[in-house]
Design a protein around this motif. Structure first.
Motif, PDB file in Angstrom:
ATOM      1  N   HIS A  48       0.840  -1.200   0.000  1.00 15.26           N
ATOM      2  CA  HIS A  48       0.000   0.000   0.000  1.00 15.26           C
ATOM      3  C   HIS A  48       0.881   1.258   0.000  1.00 15.26           C
ATOM      4  O   HIS A  48       0.611   2.223  -0.717  1.00 15.26           O
ATOM      5  CB  HIS A  48      -0.908  -0.036   1.230  1.00 15.26           C
ATOM      6  N   GLU A  49       1.942   1.203   0.782  1.00 19.85           N
ATOM      7  CA  GLU A  49       2.840   2.373   0.837  1.00 19.85           C
ATOM      8  C   GLU A  49       3.511   2.624  -0.513  1.00 19.85           C
ATOM      9  O   GLU A  49       3.721   3.761  -0.909  1.00 19.85           O
ATOM     10  CB  GLU A  49       3.902   2.176   1.926  1.00 19.85           C
ATOM     11  N   VAL A  50       3.857   1.531  -1.234  1.00 19.81           N
ATOM     12  CA  VAL A  50       4.469   1.709  -2.561  1.00 19.81           C
ATOM     13  C   VAL A  50       3.441   2.314  -3.518  1.00 19.81           C
ATOM     14  O   VAL A  50       3.757   3.191  -4.324  1.00 19.81           O
ATOM     15  CB  VAL A  50       5.004   0.365  -3.114  1.00 19.81           C
ATOM     16  N   GLU A  51       2.177   1.851  -3.393  1.00 17.67           N
ATOM     17  CA  GLU A  51       1.106   2.405  -4.240  1.00 17.67           C
ATOM     18  C   GLU A  51       0.993   3.910  -4.052  1.00 17.67           C
ATOM     19  O   GLU A  51       0.859   4.671  -5.003  1.00 17.67           O
ATOM     20  CB  GLU A  51      -0.240   1.769  -3.877  1.00 17.67           C
ATOM     21  N   LEU A  52       1.103   4.323  -2.777  1.00 23.66           N
ATOM     22  CA  LEU A  52       0.974   5.759  -2.484  1.00 23.66           C
ATOM     23  C   LEU A  52       2.091   6.561  -3.141  1.00 23.66           C
ATOM     24  O   LEU A  52       1.927   7.726  -3.463  1.00 23.66           O
ATOM     25  CB  LEU A  52       0.994   5.997  -0.968  1.00 23.66           C
ATOM     26  N   ALA A  53       3.262   5.912  -3.337  1.00 23.82           N
ATOM     27  CA  ALA A  53       4.385   6.618  -3.970  1.00 23.82           C
ATOM     28  C   ALA A  53       4.095   6.877  -5.452  1.00 23.82           C
ATOM     29  O   ALA A  53       4.812   7.633  -6.109  1.00 23.82           O
ATOM     30  CB  ALA A  53       5.670   5.821  -3.802  1.00 23.82           C
ATOM     31  N   GLY A  54       3.051   6.229  -5.986  1.00 21.65           N
ATOM     32  CA  GLY A  54       2.588   6.527  -7.340  1.00 21.65           C
ATOM     33  C   GLY A  54       3.497   6.027  -8.455  1.00 21.65           C
ATOM     34  O   GLY A  54       3.591   6.661  -9.501  1.00 21.65           O
ATOM     35  N   ARG A  55       4.154   4.901  -8.284  1.00 17.96           N
ATOM     36  CA  ARG A  55       4.967   4.345  -9.384  1.00 17.96           C
ATOM     37  C   ARG A  55       4.070   3.539 -10.314  1.00 17.96           C
ATOM     38  O   ARG A  55       3.082   2.940  -9.873  1.00 17.96           O
ATOM     39  CB  ARG A  55       6.051   3.417  -8.809  1.00 17.96           C
ATOM     40  N   ASP A  56       4.462   3.526 -11.583  1.00 15.63           N
ATOM     41  CA  ASP A  56       3.647   2.847 -12.585  1.00 15.63           C
ATOM     42  C   ASP A  56       3.976   1.347 -12.613  1.00 15.63           C
ATOM     43  O   ASP A  56       4.581   0.847 -13.562  1.00 15.63           O
ATOM     44  CB  ASP A  56       3.911   3.507 -13.952  1.00 15.63           C
ATOM     45  N   VAL A  57       3.599   0.632 -11.550  1.00 19.02           N
ATOM     46  CA  VAL A  57       3.812  -0.820 -11.515  1.00 19.02           C
ATOM     47  C   VAL A  57       2.570  -1.483 -10.928  1.00 19.02           C
ATOM     48  O   VAL A  57       1.794  -0.853 -10.220  1.00 19.02           O
ATOM     49  CB  VAL A  57       5.029  -1.231 -10.649  1.00 19.02           C
TER      50      VAL A  57
END
Ligand SMILES: Nc1ncnc2c1ncn2[C@@H]1O[C@H](COP(=O)(O)OP(=O)(O)OP(=O)(O)O)[C@@H](O)[C@H]1O
Ligand SMILES: [Mg+2]
Length: 333
Positions: free
Chosen positions: A196-205
């Motif tokens: 979830h934290e990586v999602e918040l960083a907004g990377r296109d993966v």
């Protein structure tokens, strides 16, 4: 010439030296007696010849000790290039060989220390130079203190803070001073939170989690384990192509848990798989520098995993990309 070098014990060597001296004295005395020399002459000649024999036989017995003393003095001055001649097979020879090994290891440690200082200074200088240039422009009135310039200054300051934080953390981990507070960690919720934290960083993966069985748990320090997973996820998503898949998997393994993070980026060549865990190692120099990585993340992650009694390694992902594998014992040390 070192005639006693093949003997394995210093006691046997001393025995041989003493026996040779005594036999020499005895023989000289016997011959002198038959040739009618006076007692005084016989004693003087016997002593002189015995001493010559001792000198010949014992040569090389103590010289490694003197060489070691000289080499130790050189080391104290920072010169690690000296080695001791270690041809004898006795305890002194053993000591000389151990001494040479120690000198080699110390030289390597010294080289690493110099590299570390050079790398750390270089990494710190980059944001400092950028920040200084920006501040000079502001002071000279070339640029105005608007939100954009201040954000750039803030970003450089944050990078400096992060770098210093990583260096301090690494030295704490390496010195064994880091405290781990292990507790049961339910992996499913833990992995989902990290994703979830990586999602918040907004990377296109695209991020996927696969934890089985659903109640899989491990005993670890949650903050430290999160640090490891966040770092692996950051690397995986940074190296993924746009729209790529970053997959986290957790399974029971041996008498512990295996946690892996896979991506479909360029992967890490087999020859570099050990090097990426060294401090300040970056394979893709230009890009990593632009994106702010100093090459400390994996070094820290490996230290943390080892502190838990586990192991961290890189391998190939199928069909392509990189797979980072963390093996943790169920009960951490
Ligand atoms: N998933 C991956 N795919 C390809 N290369 C990788 C991957 N993970 C790490 N690497 C390589 O290993 C190097 C070291 O990784 P590490 O996490 O230690 O440093 P970093 O990400 O560059 O910086 P930092 O983590 O300190 O911000 C990276 O610079 C990159 O070249
Ligand atoms: Mg990293």
């Amino acid at each position: 010439m070192r005639p006693l070098d093949p003997l394995r014990s210093i006691k046997v060597k001393l025995g041989v030296v003493i026996v040779t001296a005594v036999v020499t004295a005895f023989v000289v005395n016997e011959i002198g007696f038959r040739l009618d020399y006076t007692f005084k002459v016989r004693v003087v000649v016997a002593i002189a010849l015995s001493l010559v024999m001792v000198q010949l036989m014992a040569s090389g017995m103590t010289s490694p000790l003197r060489e070691m003393a000289a080499a130790a003095r050189a080391m104290a001055r920072g010169d690690y290039t000296r080695r001791v001649r270690a041809t004898s097979r006795d305890e002194v020879g053993e000591l000389a060989r151990a001494f040479n090994r120690m000198a080699t290891e110390l030289a390597a440690v010294d080289r690493q220390r110099r590299d570390l200082v050079a790398n750390a200074s270089h990494e710190l200088r980059t944001p400092i130079t950028a920040l200084q240039a920006l501040l000079e422009n502001l002071v000279d009135g070339v640029e105005q203190p608007n939100p954009h310039t201040l954000r750039v200054a803030l970003a450089q300051t944050e990078r400096l803070g992060q770098l210093v934080g990583q260096l301090l953390d690494l030295s704490l981990l390496e010195s064994g001073g880091a405290r781990v507070e292990p507790q049961p960690v339910a992996l499913r919720g833990f992995v989902e939170q990290a994703l979830h934290e990586v999602e918040l960083a907004g990377r296109d993966v695209r991020l996927t989690a696969d934890v089985q069985p659903v109640d899989l748990a491990v005993t670890a320090d949650p903050a430290r384990l999160h640090q490891v997973l966040a770092n692996l996820l950051d690397n995986a998503s940074r190296h993924s192509p746009p729209g790529g898949v970053v997959a986290v998997q957790a399974r029971p393994h041996a008498d512990g848990v295996r946690l892996s993070v896979s991506d479909d980026g360029p992967g890490i060549p087999a020859a570099e798989r050990d090097r990426v865990f060294e401090r300040f190692s970056r394979l893709d120099g230009g890009r990593a520098v632009r994106e702010g990585g100093a090459g400390l993340g994996l070094a820290i992650a490996r230290e943390v995993v080892e502190l838990h009694g586990g192991a961290l390694r890189a391998e190939d992902n199928t069909p392509s990309g990189c797979r980072m594998v963390v093996d943790l014992p169920v009960r951490s040390r």
